[in-house]
Design a protein around this motif. Structure first.
Motif, short mmCIF file in Angstrom:
data_model
loop_
_atom_site.label_atom_id
_atom_site.label_comp_id
_atom_site.label_asym_id
_atom_site.label_seq_id
_atom_site.Cartn_x
_atom_site.Cartn_y
_atom_site.Cartn_z
N THR A 21 -2.83 0.70 -8.18
CA THR A 21 -3.31 0.65 -9.58
C THR A 21 -4.47 -0.34 -9.79
O THR A 21 -4.81 -0.63 -10.93
N TRP A 22 -5.04 -0.86 -8.71
CA TRP A 22 -6.14 -1.81 -8.89
C TRP A 22 -7.27 -1.09 -9.61
O TRP A 22 -7.60 0.05 -9.25
N ASP A 50 2.43 0.47 -7.22
CA ASP A 50 2.06 -0.90 -6.86
C ASP A 50 1.08 -1.47 -7.89
O ASP A 50 0.04 -0.88 -8.14
N HIS A 113 1.09 -12.59 -3.88
CA HIS A 113 -0.14 -11.80 -3.70
C HIS A 113 -0.94 -12.27 -2.47
O HIS A 113 -1.47 -11.47 -1.73
N CYS A 194 -5.67 -0.30 0.44
CA CYS A 194 -6.99 0.31 0.74
C CYS A 194 -6.89 1.33 1.87
O CYS A 194 -7.73 1.35 2.80
N ALA A 197 -9.96 3.08 2.42
CA ALA A 197 -11.10 2.16 2.50
C ALA A 197 -11.91 2.21 1.20
O ALA A 197 -13.13 2.21 1.21
N GLN A 198 -11.18 2.29 0.08
CA GLN A 198 -11.79 2.42 -1.25
C GLN A 198 -12.80 3.58 -1.27
O GLN A 198 -13.96 3.40 -1.64
N ALA A 199 -12.31 4.73 -0.87
CA ALA A 199 -13.13 5.95 -0.82
C ALA A 199 -14.39 5.72 0.03
O ALA A 199 -15.45 6.25 -0.27
N ALA A 224 -9.69 12.59 2.79
CA ALA A 224 -8.72 11.62 2.27
C ALA A 224 -7.34 11.88 2.87
O ALA A 224 -6.60 10.94 3.22
N ILE A 240 -0.58 3.08 -0.03
CA ILE A 240 -0.57 3.04 -1.50
C ILE A 240 -1.97 3.32 -2.07
O ILE A 240 -2.59 2.46 -2.69
N LYS A 242 -4.92 4.38 -4.47
CA LYS A 242 -5.10 4.41 -5.93
C LYS A 242 -5.86 5.68 -6.28
O LYS A 242 -6.91 5.97 -5.69
N THR A 245 -7.24 10.27 -10.96
CA THR A 245 -7.22 11.64 -11.49
C THR A 245 -6.04 12.41 -10.90
O THR A 245 -5.59 12.13 -9.78
N GLU A 251 -3.77 15.70 -4.09
CA GLU A 251 -4.26 15.70 -2.71
C GLU A 251 -3.50 14.65 -1.89
O GLU A 251 -3.08 14.91 -0.77
P1 NDP Z 1 -8.03 2.90 -1.93
O1 NDP Z 1 -8.34 2.88 -0.48
O2 NDP Z 1 -6.73 3.37 -2.39
O3 NDP Z 1 -9.20 3.75 -2.62
C1 NDP Z 1 -9.23 4.00 -4.00
C2 NDP Z 1 -10.44 4.89 -4.26
O4 NDP Z 1 -10.25 6.15 -3.60
C3 NDP Z 1 -10.70 5.18 -5.72
O5 NDP Z 1 -12.09 5.13 -5.90
C4 NDP Z 1 -10.20 6.61 -5.89
O6 NDP Z 1 -10.95 7.30 -6.85
C5 NDP Z 1 -10.46 7.19 -4.54
N1 NDP Z 1 -9.53 8.28 -4.20
C6 NDP Z 1 -8.20 8.34 -4.38
N2 NDP Z 1 -7.68 9.49 -3.91
C7 NDP Z 1 -8.73 10.19 -3.43
C8 NDP Z 1 -8.85 11.47 -2.83
N3 NDP Z 1 -7.79 12.24 -2.62
N4 NDP Z 1 -10.09 11.88 -2.46
C9 NDP Z 1 -11.18 11.11 -2.66
N5 NDP Z 1 -11.12 9.88 -3.21
C10 NDP Z 1 -9.90 9.43 -3.60
O7 NDP Z 1 -8.38 1.43 -2.47
P2 NDP Z 1 -7.63 0.36 -3.38
O8 NDP Z 1 -8.42 -0.88 -3.29
O9 NDP Z 1 -7.36 0.89 -4.73
O10 NDP Z 1 -6.25 0.11 -2.62
C11 NDP Z 1 -5.06 0.81 -2.95
C12 NDP Z 1 -4.08 -0.07 -3.71
O11 NDP Z 1 -3.63 -1.13 -2.89
C13 NDP Z 1 -4.69 -0.79 -4.92
O12 NDP Z 1 -4.91 0.07 -6.02
C14 NDP Z 1 -3.68 -1.87 -5.14
O13 NDP Z 1 -2.53 -1.36 -5.79
C15 NDP Z 1 -3.35 -2.28 -3.70
N6 NDP Z 1 -4.20 -3.39 -3.21
C16 NDP Z 1 -3.56 -4.57 -2.86
C17 NDP Z 1 -4.28 -5.67 -2.43
C18 NDP Z 1 -3.59 -6.93 -2.08
O14 NDP Z 1 -4.25 -7.96 -1.92
N7 NDP Z 1 -2.29 -6.92 -1.94
C19 NDP Z 1 -5.75 -5.62 -2.29
C20 NDP Z 1 -6.31 -4.33 -2.60
C21 NDP Z 1 -5.55 -3.27 -3.03
P3 NDP Z 1 -10.34 7.74 -8.28
O15 NDP Z 1 -9.84 6.49 -8.92
O16 NDP Z 1 -11.50 8.38 -8.94
O17 NDP Z 1 -9.23 8.70 -8.00
#
Ligand code: NDP
Length: 284
Positions: A21-22, A50, A113, A194, A197-199, A224, A240, A242, A245, A251
């Motif tokens: 949910t970041w 999360d 954290h 991640c 890798a944050q897309a 993905a 986990i 994020k 949509t 997916e």
């Molecule tokens: P992610 O690797 O989960 O990537 C998120 C991105 O991927 C968003 O831009 C999302 O776009 C995109 N995305 C999601 N599903 C798809 C898909 N099927 N196809 C293409 N793109 C997609 O990165 P996060 O940094 O969000 O990491 C995941 C989670 O881990 C966080 O949200 C948080 O909860 C946790 N976290 C914990 C940390 C810690 O220190 N403990 C640090 C970082 C993250 P869209 O939103 O448009 O769907």
């Protein structure tokens, strides 16, 4: 329920893909679709959500609270406490504030954290108090490398740690050298953050990698889904991602049933080799 369930040391099981949910709750205009995405994820069995007091300054917890208000019992709720709040009375206040935003009376898994200046023993003591009070069901840590984990399990209460949540994706495999096997030997699941890798933002070219794209094509899945299936190929690892949509959540949920063949795993290994030596724990 799929055969990709992961079990915490106390026996509680969750699907190997949950929902991050970041960045949720940052913009009012996105909140309705974020709630829809989280609820769609619950419908598809992604019951681990999360979040953290840090995200959007409590805003992400508030989004989660709205998404789960009518269906708390279906959810395995994870939140995180800032290191500076992870001890004594501050921990109680931080946890109560999270509970209020989450509209619930308990958190299923509460994580430190990252490590700050409060000694781990004091954090564990605070976690135990919260557990006794029923405000959290279990606790764990995040961003702790192997030396911190060894310190944690050097005292009895520290051995109640249920997980270490760390960065892990195809292009960041440092934990495979030591932390991952260390945790799995002790039946402590890893929560991979991640996982996409944050897309691709964290690694230029990852989503466009010809090998990843070929594996996706040959399995008739998306890039993905390759990345998620790769992360959860280990028994004991929970990804986990994020997704903001419903389409992305769908997916991601479908990746639970993807099995990459040994040939495809080898091709990914050649393009993104496993570490041969100790590296610093990657963080964002
Ligand atoms: P992610 O690797 O989960 O990537 C998120 C991105 O991927 C968003 O831009 C999302 O776009 C995109 N995305 C999601 N599903 C798809 C898909 N099927 N196809 C293409 N793109 C997609 O990165 P996060 O940094 O969000 O990491 C995941 C989670 O881990 C966080 O949200 C948080 O909860 C946790 N976290 C914990 C940390 C810690 O220190 N403990 C640090 C970082 C993250 P869209 O939103 O448009 O769907």
């Amino acid at each position: 329920m799929t055969d990709k369930m992961v079990f915490f040391p106390d026996g509680r099981g969750v699907e190997a893909i949950g929902q991050g949910t970041w960045y949720m709750g940052e913009r009012n205009s996105d909140i309705a679709s974020e709630i829809r995405a989280l609820q769609a994820g619950l419908d598809m069995g992604l019951t681990l959500i999360d979040t953290a007091e840090m995200y959007a300054d409590g805003g992400a917890e508030a989004v989660v609270g709205k998404a789960i208000a009518q269906r708390r019992d279906e959810v395995f709720l994870v939140s995180k406490v800032y290191p500076q709040n992870a001890g004594g009375k501050q921990a109680v206040t931080a946890c109560e504030n999270s509970l209020r935003r989450l509209q619930t009376d308990h958190i299923d898994l509460y994580l430190l954290h990252w490590r700050g200046s409060i000694p781990l023993e004091q954090t564990v003591e605070a976690m135990q108090q919260l557990q006794l009070a029923g405000k959290i069901k279990r606790w764990g840590v995040s961003n702790l490398d192997i030396s911190d984990m060894e310190e944690l399990v050097s005292f009895d209460a520290g051995r109640q740690c249920m997980t270490d949540q760390v960065l892990y994706h195809l292009a960041s495999r440092g934990i495979e050298y030591d932390l991952l096997p260390w945790c799995l030997e002790r039946q402590i699941p890893i929560m991979a953050y991640c996982p996409l890798a944050q897309a691709g933002k964290l690694r230029n070219g990852l989503m466009e990698s010809p090998v990843v794209q070929q594996v996706a094509r040959e399995n008739n899945i998306t890039v993905a889904q390759v990345l998620l299936a790769w992360v959860i190929r280990h028994q004991g690892v929970i990804a986990i991602p994020k997704a903001g949509t419903v389409a992305h959540v769908q997916e991601n949920a479908a990746a639970l049933t993807v099995r990459l063949s040994p040939e495809h795993l080898e091709a990914l290994d050649r393009a993104f080799p496993a570490p041969k030596r100790k590296t610093h724990l990657d963080i964002v």
